[in-house]
Design a protein around this motif. Structure first.
Motif, PDB file in Angstrom:
ATOM      1  N   LYS A  20       0.852  -1.188   0.000  1.00 33.34           N
ATOM      2  CA  LYS A  20       0.000   0.000   0.000  1.00 33.34           C
ATOM      3  C   LYS A  20       0.880   1.227   0.000  1.00 33.34           C
TER       4      LYS A  20
ATOM      5  N   ALA B 233      -5.065   7.062  -0.343  1.00 34.25           N
ATOM      6  CA  ALA B 233      -6.385   7.687  -0.321  1.00 34.25           C
ATOM      7  C   ALA B 233      -6.391   9.011  -1.071  1.00 34.25           C
TER       8      ALA B 233
ATOM      9  N   GLY C 250       1.036   5.291   0.927  1.00 36.55           N
ATOM     10  CA  GLY C 250       0.367   6.250   1.792  1.00 36.55           C
ATOM     11  C   GLY C 250       0.865   7.647   1.493  1.00 36.55           C
TER      12      GLY C 250
ATOM     13  N   ILE D 262      -7.553   2.161   8.322  1.00 38.00           N
ATOM     14  CA  ILE D 262      -6.244   2.342   8.943  1.00 38.00           C
ATOM     15  C   ILE D 262      -6.458   2.433  10.449  1.00 38.00           C
TER      16      ILE D 262
ATOM     17  N   THR E 180       2.627   1.555   8.180  1.00 38.63           N
ATOM     18  CA  THR E 180       1.751   2.579   7.578  1.00 38.63           C
ATOM     19  C   THR E 180       0.297   2.468   8.066  1.00 38.63           C
TER      20      THR E 180
ATOM     21  N   GLU F 217     -10.765   5.059   4.572  1.00 35.40           N
ATOM     22  CA  GLU F 217     -10.281   5.812   3.410  1.00 35.40           C
ATOM     23  C   GLU F 217     -10.808   5.192   2.122  1.00 35.40           C
TER      24      GLU F 217
HETATM   25  C1  OOG Z   1      -1.026   6.344   7.446  1.00 37.67           C
HETATM   26  C2  OOG Z   1      -1.673   5.631   6.299  1.00 37.67           C
HETATM   27  C3  OOG Z   1      -1.825   6.484   5.068  1.00 37.67           C
HETATM   28  C4  OOG Z   1      -3.018   6.640   2.814  1.00 37.67           C
HETATM   29  O1  OOG Z   1      -3.825   6.136   2.014  1.00 37.67           O
HETATM   30  O2  OOG Z   1      -2.537   7.773   2.655  1.00 37.67           O
HETATM   31  C5  OOG Z   1      -2.647   5.828   4.014  1.00 37.67           C
HETATM   32  C6  OOG Z   1      -2.019   7.102   8.310  1.00 37.67           C
HETATM   33  O3  OOG Z   1      -2.606   8.081   7.844  1.00 37.67           O
HETATM   34  O4  OOG Z   1      -2.182   6.710   9.486  1.00 37.67           O
HETATM   35  O5  OOG Z   1      -3.038   4.696   4.079  1.00 37.67           O
END
Ligand code: OOG
Ligand code: MG
Length: 268
Positions: free
Chosen positions: A59, A232, A61, A138, A157, A104
């Protein structure tokens, strides 16, 4: 950091996830740099694999400015998805597995062949053969989602759960559509966040170079069949229990339901 330090932090994060007890910001963690953080993530994911929970993908992020701003960070990160995180399309996950989930809207790609990130000729985008709407939960193992970039990387993450909808074969026309496709996140049937796939690095095709660069630098495997969550397109929203759904124009929708006891004690 010594190997023992890396294993120690991985253990703290694993325990926090298992006991649903987040680490406080004051937690006695050594100062980490990104290389050490990815080493901790590697140990943590390797421990899961040896317990029978294999990797099923990666994934990204912080690929959108909405997410970077929300979390106060400014760089793309990569984590691992494992089999136990996967919820079938329309399926359920028990609230008791989670600490303080946020949801998300995501898009997922499927990797058609193994890639060697160290190979300068590797091309990720041409290795992606299908795309699907996805929804991600998340669940930071740090209280209040309070982390810096190395800490969230070490914590894989914030990965916790995801569902992928129906795969659609990728062709040039679909890639062109994905440059700017509407994304909607709904909670309990109510649309609550709106975005566009254009928010993903300006064009989701750019995840190719971003992912390959990080995978090469931090020895992250990329294998045939892997799911690749692009990151996301909107900020994440807190959710307790109930139905969450991502809809992507031209691709379809996917949902999952968080079941269990709500904060008010009522069963869902
Ligand atoms: C980290 C995970 C970020 C994304 O899609 O940007 C993420 C967090 O925000 O805790 O999964
Ligand atoms: Mg995400």
């Amino acid at each position: 950091m010594t190997v023992a330090d890396v294993q120690h932090v991985a253990r703290l994060l694993e325990d926090a996830a298992r006991d649903r007890t987040p680490l406080s910001p004051q937690a006695e963690l050594p100062d980490l740099d990104l290389t050490e953080a990815y080493a901790i993530q590697r140990v943590l994911v390797g421990n899961r694999e040896s317990l029978g929970d294999p990797r099923v993908g990666v994934k990204l992020g912080f690929t959108s400015t909405a997410k970077m701003r929300q979390m106060g960070v400014d760089d793309v990160i990569v984590g691992a998805l494992t089999a136990r995180m996967r919820v079938r399309e329309g399926g359920r996950i028990d609230r008791s597995r989670l600490i303080h989930p946020r949801v998300e809207p995501e898009i997922a790609f499927r990797l058609s062949r193994d890639l060697d990130p160290a190979d300068p000729r590797a091309d990720l985008v041409s290795a992606l053969d299908a795309v699907a709407p996805a929804v991600e939960l998340i669940d930071s193992r740090f209280s209040g989602f309070a982390f810096d970039l190395p800490r969230v990387v070490a914590d894989n993450t914030s990965a916790a759960a995801f569902a992928v909808g129906h795969w659609v074969p990728l062709d040039a026309a679909l890639w062109a559509h994905l440059a700017n496709a509407a994304v909607t996140l709904s909670i309990a049937g109510r649309p609550v966040a709106f975005g566009s796939t254009a928010a993903i690095l300006g064009d989701p095709r750019r995840i190719g170079a971003a992912l390959l660069g990080i995978a090469a630098e931090h020895s992250i495997p990329l294998r045939a069949g892997d799911v690749v969550l692009a990151g996301a397109a909107t900020a994440a929203l807190p959710v307790d229990t109930g139905h969450v759904e991502t809809r992507v124009a031209g691709l379809g929708r996917v949902a999952l339901t968080i079941t269990g006891t709500r904060d008010d004690g009522e069963r869902t």
